[in-house]
Design an enzyme around this catalytic site. Structure first.
Site: not given
Length: 368
Positions: A265, A269, A278
């Site tokens: 991805r 998100h 992260y």
């Protein structure tokens, strides 16, 4: 069962040791494992056109969130090979059970883009006719759609319909109990369902290494007796080849099949997420070199299946489509509060009718 027969049975469930690949990240052809055929040339050309359109749609939808036209949008940029191959592997009579991240797949399936975005706009739980499109409502709760897909597949089998169900699922969803229940029931019932995992390496902010110690999510099917495969999810040629084989396996009465696509991805998100907290930028850049769209374009050019005019026509069609999406989303929607009570139950319950009457009285009080 003899030891030899047991070994043969287990071998028939195991995925390839390395993800199936037809095209290297730089667009060069590579020799795939035996047993997989390259999809037809015209199918690959069609896949390219849909990928160009899908990426432009994804970019436009992301922009709409910044303009306040969408409440949220989960981008699938970088996963277009999975989105498009999943749709192309199905026939019109087959069913698709998507997640919230699969808007590009729904658009490629032929659903009106405004209807697709209705959920993410906050208008309805589902903005399209699921039965007519043979596409279940996009599922936000993790993995619940896998149970529904298994049930639909079994229902189709019992009715004697020559149809297959494909359930999209993210890597995070494989950690949910519903996923394992779906695999078990599908295997026992020999339901014609394909479980397609888009492993984009993160369940929101949780990396794959914190979810499982398995060498690959494709191995999740073995314990349930479900044959499985893993594939390079940024190689459309490979994803389409593997999914076509998986769908044929299910359609021929051999039962369910599990496919894991290794992809990434590229965006956050959702627009509410900050991925820099992260994951390292170097990782993002490395996956960017394996971009599925540019990889397919280079490969098709090398085989003289794609020319400059084809590329320009695909881009022009994508821009026209994006303009259509903008125009549709810029039109204000007049919401009727009474719509809250529609499509809750096939037959309204007494409690629902009472609540409906109370709201109607508040909205339209009788004059003295």
């Amino acid at each position: 069962m003899s030891v030899k027969a047991l070994r043969q049975a287990v071998d028939g469930l195991l995925p390839s040791l390395a993800p199936v690949r037809f095209v290297a990240p730089d667009g060069r052809p590579v020799k795939p494992p035996s047993g997989y055929a390259e999809p037809a040339d015209e199918l690959l050309r069609e896949a390219y056109r849909r990928m160009v359109l899908g990426r432009r749609f994804d970019t436009q939808a992301t922009a709409l969130t910044k303009q306040g036209r969408l409440a949220v949008y989960p981008s699938s940029r970088g996963q277009e090979a999975c989105q498009i191959a999943g749709v192309l592997a199905l026939r019109e009579r087959d069913w698709l059970f998507p997640t919230y991240r699969d808007s590009v797949a729904l658009v490629s399936r032929g659903i009106d883009p405004i209807e697709v975005l209705t959920l993410l706009r906050g208008g309805w739980h589902c903005g399209y006719d699921a039965a007519a499109a043979r596409v279940a409502p996009q599922c936000t709760p993790l993995a619940t759609q896998t149970i529904h897909a298994t049930g639909m597949a079994e229902a189709l089998r019992r009715k004697g319909e020559d149809a297959v169900v494909m359930a999209f699922i993210g890597d995070g969803g494989t950690s949910e109990g519903d996923f394992h229940e779906a695999l078990n029931y599908a295997a026992v019932l020999r339901a014609p369902v394909v479980f397609f995992i888009q492993n984009n390496q993160y369940a929101i902010s949780v990396p794959l290494s914190r979810q499982t110690a398995a060498p690959s999510l494709a191995y999740k099917g073995i314990g349930y007796g479900v044959p499985s495969e893993q594939v390079d999810g940024n190689d459309l040629v490979a994803v389409l080849s593997v999914l076509l084989a998986a769908v044929e396996h299910a359609r021929s009465g051999e039962g369910p099949f599990l496919v894991e696509a290794h992809t990434y991805r590229m965006e956050a998100h959702t627009n509410a997420d900050d991925p820099t907290r992260y994951r390292p930028q170097q990782e993002v850049e490395e996956w960017g070199t394996a971009d599925p769209l540019s990889r397919l374009e280079t490969y098709l050019r090398g085989r003289n299946l794609l020319g400059t005019q084809d590329i320009e026509e695909a881009k022009e069609a994508a821009e026209a489509f994006a303009a259509q999406v903008r125009a549709g989303m810029n039109a204000d929607v007049e919401a009727d509060p009474m719509d809250l009570f529609d499509h809750v139950f096939a037959e309204p319950t007494p409690q629902l009718l009472e609540q409906r009457a109370q709201l109607a009285a508040e909205l339209h009080p009788q004059e003295d």
